[in-house]
Design a protein around this motif. Structure first.
Motif, PDB file in Angstrom:
ATOM      1  N   LEU A  40       0.863  -1.177   0.000  1.00  0.00           N
ATOM      2  CA  LEU A  40       0.000   0.000   0.000  1.00  0.00           C
ATOM      3  C   LEU A  40       0.895   1.220   0.000  1.00  0.00           C
ATOM      4  CD1 LEU A  40      -2.552  -1.074   2.758  1.00  0.00           C
ATOM      5  CD2 LEU A  40      -2.922  -1.095   0.290  1.00  0.00           C
ATOM      6  N   GLN A  41       0.300   2.389  -0.211  1.00  0.00           N
ATOM      7  CA  GLN A  41       1.080   3.616  -0.110  1.00  0.00           C
ATOM      8  C   GLN A  41       0.241   4.719   0.497  1.00  0.00           C
ATOM      9  OE1 GLN A  41       2.559   4.627  -3.961  1.00  0.00           O
ATOM     10  NE2 GLN A  41       0.581   5.182  -4.789  1.00  0.00           N
ATOM     11  N   ALA A  42       0.930   5.742   1.002  1.00  0.00           N
ATOM     12  CA  ALA A  42       0.272   6.874   1.634  1.00  0.00           C
ATOM     13  C   ALA A  42       1.094   8.125   1.361  1.00  0.00           C
ATOM     14  CB  ALA A  42       0.140   6.644   3.140  1.00  0.00           C
ATOM     15  N   ARG A  43       0.418   9.277   1.315  1.00  0.00           N
ATOM     16  CA  ARG A  43       1.078  10.572   1.096  1.00  0.00           C
ATOM     17  C   ARG A  43       1.066  11.356   2.397  1.00  0.00           C
ATOM     18  NH1 ARG A  43       1.292  12.218  -4.429  1.00  0.00           N
ATOM     19  NH2 ARG A  43       0.390  10.589  -5.703  1.00  0.00           N
ATOM     20  N   PHE A  44       2.199  11.991   2.678  1.00  0.00           N
ATOM     21  CA  PHE A  44       2.341  12.773   3.904  1.00  0.00           C
ATOM     22  C   PHE A  44       2.905  14.151   3.564  1.00  0.00           C
ATOM     23  CE2 PHE A  44       2.757   8.348   5.198  1.00  0.00           C
ATOM     24  CZ  PHE A  44       1.909   8.283   6.294  1.00  0.00           C
ATOM     25  N   ASN A  45       2.543  15.149   4.371  1.00  0.00           N
ATOM     26  CA  ASN A  45       3.160  16.459   4.201  1.00  0.00           C
ATOM     27  C   ASN A  45       4.595  16.446   4.735  1.00  0.00           C
ATOM     28  OD1 ASN A  45       2.436  16.240   6.880  1.00  0.00           O
ATOM     29  ND2 ASN A  45       1.752  18.355   7.082  1.00  0.00           N
ATOM     30  N   ARG A  46       4.855  15.609   5.738  1.00  0.00           N
ATOM     31  CA  ARG A  46       6.203  15.417   6.298  1.00  0.00           C
ATOM     32  C   ARG A  46       6.384  13.936   6.610  1.00  0.00           C
ATOM     33  NH1 ARG A  46       8.405  20.279   8.963  1.00  0.00           N
ATOM     34  NH2 ARG A  46       9.994  18.839   9.651  1.00  0.00           N
ATOM     35  N   ALA A  47       7.538  13.405   6.269  1.00  0.00           N
ATOM     36  CA  ALA A  47       7.838  12.010   6.579  1.00  0.00           C
ATOM     37  C   ALA A  47       9.145  11.915   7.353  1.00  0.00           C
ATOM     38  CB  ALA A  47       7.899  11.174   5.308  1.00  0.00           C
ATOM     39  N   ASP A  48       9.413  12.904   8.205  1.00  0.00           N
ATOM     40  CA  ASP A  48      10.651  12.932   8.980  1.00  0.00           C
ATOM     41  C   ASP A  48      10.770  11.703   9.867  1.00  0.00           C
ATOM     42  OD1 ASP A  48      10.977  15.428   7.902  1.00  0.00           O
ATOM     43  OD2 ASP A  48      10.373  16.509   9.708  1.00  0.00           O
ATOM     44  N   GLY A  49      11.957  11.122   9.902  1.00  0.00           N
ATOM     45  CA  GLY A  49      12.237  10.035  10.829  1.00  0.00           C
ATOM     46  C   GLY A  49      11.873   8.643  10.342  1.00  0.00           C
ATOM     47  N   LEU A  50      11.186   8.533   9.210  1.00  0.00           N
ATOM     48  CA  LEU A  50      10.868   7.200   8.684  1.00  0.00           C
ATOM     49  C   LEU A  50      12.059   6.673   7.892  1.00  0.00           C
ATOM     50  CD1 LEU A  50       7.200   7.420   7.368  1.00  0.00           C
ATOM     51  CD2 LEU A  50       8.032   6.422   9.493  1.00  0.00           C
ATOM     52  N   VAL A  51      12.322   5.397   8.029  1.00  0.00           N
ATOM     53  CA  VAL A  51      13.412   4.766   7.296  1.00  0.00           C
ATOM     54  C   VAL A  51      12.892   3.530   6.574  1.00  0.00           C
ATOM     55  CG1 VAL A  51      15.235   5.587   8.826  1.00  0.00           C
ATOM     56  CG2 VAL A  51      14.126   3.435   9.319  1.00  0.00           C
ATOM     57  N   ILE A  52      13.505   3.229   5.464  1.00  0.00           N
ATOM     58  CA  ILE A  52      13.157   2.010   4.745  1.00  0.00           C
ATOM     59  C   ILE A  52      13.511   0.826   5.631  1.00  0.00           C
ATOM     60  CG2 ILE A  52      13.693   0.600   2.723  1.00  0.00           C
ATOM     61  CD1 ILE A  52      14.068   3.218   1.187  1.00  0.00           C
ATOM     62  N   GLY A  53      12.595  -0.099   5.781  1.00  0.00           N
ATOM     63  CA  GLY A  53      12.771  -1.224   6.686  1.00  0.00           C
ATOM     64  C   GLY A  53      12.132  -0.974   8.040  1.00  0.00           C
ATOM     65  N   GLY A  54      11.611   0.253   8.245  1.00  0.00           N
ATOM     66  CA  GLY A  54      10.956   0.591   9.508  1.00  0.00           C
ATOM     67  C   GLY A  54       9.638  -0.150   9.676  1.00  0.00           C
ATOM     68  N   ASP A  55       9.123  -0.131  10.893  1.00  0.00           N
ATOM     69  CA  ASP A  55       7.912  -0.883  11.232  1.00  0.00           C
ATOM     70  C   ASP A  55       6.636  -0.189  10.779  1.00  0.00           C
ATOM     71  OD1 ASP A  55       9.578  -2.658  12.474  1.00  0.00           O
ATOM     72  OD2 ASP A  55       8.923  -2.194  14.514  1.00  0.00           O
ATOM     73  N   VAL A  56       5.651  -1.017  10.450  1.00  0.00           N
ATOM     74  CA  VAL A  56       4.266  -0.603  10.275  1.00  0.00           C
ATOM     75  C   VAL A  56       3.514  -1.364  11.352  1.00  0.00           C
ATOM     76  CG1 VAL A  56       2.266  -0.612   8.744  1.00  0.00           C
ATOM     77  CG2 VAL A  56       4.563  -0.281   7.795  1.00  0.00           C
ATOM     78  N   ARG A  57       2.842  -0.636  12.259  1.00  0.00           N
ATOM     79  CA  ARG A  57       2.227  -1.269  13.425  1.00  0.00           C
ATOM     80  C   ARG A  57       0.735  -0.983  13.499  1.00  0.00           C
ATOM     81  NH1 ARG A  57       6.592   0.525  18.030  1.00  0.00           N
ATOM     82  NH2 ARG A  57       8.442  -0.287  16.982  1.00  0.00           N
ATOM     83  N   LEU A  58       0.018  -1.970  13.969  1.00  0.00           N
ATOM     84  CA  LEU A  58      -1.402  -1.847  14.265  1.00  0.00           C
ATOM     85  C   LEU A  58      -1.587  -2.294  15.703  1.00  0.00           C
ATOM     86  CD1 LEU A  58      -4.322  -2.189  12.099  1.00  0.00           C
ATOM     87  CD2 LEU A  58      -4.341  -3.856  13.905  1.00  0.00           C
TER      88      LEU A  58
END
Length: 170
Positions: A40-58
């Protein structure tokens, strides 16, 4: 001849230990955990601090991984692509926000499922997003508002307000 055999055996033991630690690090990092799933994908106004390989949590549980980040050349929005384990089907009105692990920790994508009966299909975009919050900006705003913002009677009649941008003097 005897010392060559001993050196060869010691080298083999060192290689075996190194391979053991490599395998341990590979499994402990969750790289080979098989969390493939759908993207999936999402658009953000800022994506500071996210890294490839980072977690997606529910609900605080890892359900996926951030796979790509790019910038939309027309809107300058950050586009973040991520996978979600195929066991978890997300409704179309799901919201995603960038959350922080703590003051010194990194950021991750937090998924909040909606209530729709229609589920997102692979490759679709999540519409409801909230970008990252810059902690330094928040601290600056708190300090600025606590000191009155500089808009007091001493500022003078024609002075520009302190919280608006004014042109630099020539």
């Amino acid at each position: 001849m005897n010392s060559n055999l001993v050196e060869t055996l010691i080298g083999a033991v060192v290689l075996a230990v190194a391979l053991f630690f490599l395998a341990f690090a590979y499994t402990a990092a969750g790289v080979g955990s098989g969390l493939g799933g759908y993207e999936l994908q999402a658009r953000f106004n800022r994506a500071d601090g996210l890294v490839i390989g980072g977690d997606v949590r529910l609900s605080g549980i890892k359900i996926g991984t951030i796979t790509r980040q790019s910038l939309d050349p027309q809107t300058y929005a950050a586009i973040v692509a991520f996978t979600v384990d195929e066991r978890y089907q997300l409704p179309e009105d799901t919201a995603v926000k960038i959350a922080s692990e703590g003051l010194l920790g990194g950021n991750y994508l937090s998924v909040e499922p909606g209530g729709s009966d229609r589920m997102l299909k692979p490759g679709e975009e999540i519409r409801y997003t909230q970008g990252s919050v810059n902690l330094m900006d928040l601290i600056g705003q708190a300090i600025f508002s606590a000191t009155g913002g500089g808009n007091d009677a001493k500022a003078g009649e024609g002075a520009a307000p302190q919280n608006e941008l004014s042109p630099l003097p020539k």
